[in-house]
Design a protein around this motif. Structure first.
Motif, PDB file in Angstrom:
ATOM      1  N   ASP A  77      41.518  35.579  46.426  1.00 51.64           N
ATOM      2  CA  ASP A  77      42.599  36.477  46.855  1.00 51.64           C
ATOM      3  C   ASP A  77      43.408  37.034  45.690  1.00 51.64           C
ATOM      4  O   ASP A  77      44.263  37.899  45.874  1.00 51.64           O
ATOM      5  N   LYS A  78      43.132  36.590  44.471  1.00 52.22           N
ATOM      6  CA  LYS A  78      43.808  37.138  43.287  1.00 52.22           C
ATOM      7  C   LYS A  78      43.116  38.396  42.766  1.00 52.22           C
ATOM      8  O   LYS A  78      43.662  39.094  41.933  1.00 52.22           O
ATOM      9  N   GLY A  79      41.878  38.629  43.235  1.00 52.92           N
ATOM     10  CA  GLY A  79      41.152  39.827  42.823  1.00 52.92           C
ATOM     11  C   GLY A  79      40.103  39.605  41.749  1.00 52.92           C
ATOM     12  O   GLY A  79      39.617  40.564  41.148  1.00 52.92           O
ATOM     13  N   THR A  80      39.730  38.359  41.500  1.00 47.63           N
ATOM     14  CA  THR A  80      38.669  38.077  40.535  1.00 47.63           C
ATOM     15  C   THR A  80      37.355  38.643  41.059  1.00 47.63           C
ATOM     16  O   THR A  80      37.017  38.465  42.228  1.00 47.63           O
ATOM     17  N   ILE A  81      36.613  39.300  40.179  1.00 48.08           N
ATOM     18  CA  ILE A  81      35.355  39.937  40.555  1.00 48.08           C
ATOM     19  C   ILE A  81      34.202  39.286  39.799  1.00 48.08           C
ATOM     20  O   ILE A  81      34.281  39.092  38.586  1.00 48.08           O
ATOM     21  N   PHE A  82      33.133  38.945  40.524  1.00 48.10           N
ATOM     22  CA  PHE A  82      31.864  38.546  39.914  1.00 48.10           C
ATOM     23  C   PHE A  82      30.960  39.768  39.950  1.00 48.10           C
ATOM     24  O   PHE A  82      30.786  40.383  40.999  1.00 48.10           O
ATOM     25  N   SER A 131      38.246  31.007  27.010  1.00 48.44           N
ATOM     26  CA  SER A 131      38.322  31.570  28.360  1.00 48.44           C
ATOM     27  C   SER A 131      38.606  30.515  29.422  1.00 48.44           C
ATOM     28  O   SER A 131      39.111  30.839  30.493  1.00 48.44           O
ATOM     29  N   PHE A 132      38.317  29.254  29.141  1.00 43.65           N
ATOM     30  CA  PHE A 132      38.610  28.205  30.117  1.00 43.65           C
ATOM     31  C   PHE A 132      40.116  28.066  30.362  1.00 43.65           C
ATOM     32  O   PHE A 132      40.530  27.503  31.349  1.00 43.65           O
ATOM     33  N   GLU A 133      40.925  28.619  29.463  1.00 45.03           N
ATOM     34  CA  GLU A 133      42.381  28.550  29.615  1.00 45.03           C
ATOM     35  C   GLU A 133      42.926  29.600  30.573  1.00 45.03           C
ATOM     36  O   GLU A 133      44.009  29.429  31.108  1.00 45.03           O
ATOM     37  N   TRP A 134      42.209  30.697  30.792  1.00 45.97           N
ATOM     38  CA  TRP A 134      42.780  31.795  31.568  1.00 45.97           C
ATOM     39  C   TRP A 134      41.907  32.293  32.718  1.00 45.97           C
ATOM     40  O   TRP A 134      42.286  33.214  33.433  1.00 45.97           O
ATOM     41  N   THR A 135      40.761  31.666  32.912  1.00 45.88           N
ATOM     42  CA  THR A 135      39.899  32.108  34.013  1.00 45.88           C
ATOM     43  C   THR A 135      40.135  31.282  35.273  1.00 45.88           C
ATOM     44  O   THR A 135      40.673  30.179  35.226  1.00 45.88           O
ATOM     45  N   SER A 136      39.687  31.824  36.382  1.00 40.07           N
ATOM     46  CA  SER A 136      39.875  31.192  37.693  1.00 40.07           C
ATOM     47  C   SER A 136      38.962  29.984  37.867  1.00 40.07           C
ATOM     48  O   SER A 136      37.966  29.825  37.167  1.00 40.07           O
ATOM     49  N   LYS A 137      39.316  29.142  38.834  1.00 45.38           N
ATOM     50  CA  LYS A 137      38.470  27.977  39.140  1.00 45.38           C
ATOM     51  C   LYS A 137      37.098  28.431  39.617  1.00 45.38           C
ATOM     52  O   LYS A 137      36.096  27.768  39.355  1.00 45.38           O
ATOM     53  N   GLU A 138      37.029  29.592  40.275  1.00 45.38           N
ATOM     54  CA  GLU A 138      35.750  30.119  40.734  1.00 45.38           C
ATOM     55  C   GLU A 138      34.857  30.499  39.549  1.00 45.38           C
ATOM     56  O   GLU A 138      33.645  30.254  39.571  1.00 45.38           O
ATOM     57  N   ASP A 139      35.454  31.073  38.504  1.00 45.44           N
ATOM     58  CA  ASP A 139      34.690  31.409  37.310  1.00 45.44           C
ATOM     59  C   ASP A 139      34.170  30.142  36.639  1.00 45.44           C
ATOM     60  O   ASP A 139      33.007  30.085  36.234  1.00 45.44           O
TER      61      ASP A 139
END
Length: 182
Positions: A166-171, A31-39
């Motif tokens: 702004d990409k729409g990542t949700i926590f 998942s480190f390959e495709w998740t956001s910096k925020e994740d």
């Protein structure tokens, strides 16, 4: 905080999933390959705060060898075949409740369960998960390894949800509907 004998270590699952419900596919195993910096920042913060991560050997092997074991955290790797040993890493197998009892006796108060699917399921099936921190990334895999979403609605309530970029990542954070006292 000192734990009494009827308390157990607090546990949470931390996972990232595609918007169509997958935690990995053939192309995106780690998942480190495709998740956001925020994740990634959220993962580091929560797992370092816990001080303890529980991970399956398949997932552990996807980590860059330069970063194994994860620093500033005690790493417990579930494996039936391979032994992991060294500074801040140990191997486990068998019943997850027994493992948590052992870790509680060692003074740990919180554990981050970081994957993969089999490890998530083992702890969910044993009713040993108190919270779930789920990042939903705005990507589609269309196939792959699904997250255990059936457990979410039946056993957990959403306590927080926020769009974090702004990409729409949700926590999204879930809490058990009733936390058992083991």
């Amino acid at each position: 905080m000192k734990m009494t004998t009827n308390q157990r270590i607090r546990t949470f699952i931390i996972a990232a999933m595609s918007k169509d419900g997958f935690i990995a596919n053939e192309t995106h195993v780690n998942s480190f390959e495709w998740t956001s910096k925020e994740d990634k920042a959220n993962f580091r913060e929560l797992t370092k705060k816990a001080g303890l991560v529980i991970v399956g050997s398949k997932t552990y092997e996807t980590f860059d060898p330069r970063f194994r074991p994860l620093s500033d955290r005690h790493n417990v790797v579930y494996s039936r075949l391979k032994q992991y040993a060294g500074k801040n890493v140990e191997t486990a197998s068998g019943d997850p409740g027994t493992l948590l009892e052992k870790l509680t006796k060692c003074g740990f108060t919180e554990a981050a369960i970081i994957g993969g699917r089999e490890i998530y399921r083992m702890f969910l099936d044993a009713d040993l998960v108190d919270r779930i921190h789920l990042t939903i990334e705005p990507v589609e895999f269309r196939s792959g390894t699904p997250f255990h979403t059936g457990y979410l609605e039946s056993r957990f309530d959403i306590v927080t949800e926020q769009t974090i970029n702004d990409k729409g990542t949700i926590f999204r954070e879930y809490m058990r509907k009733s936390i058992p006292t083991h």
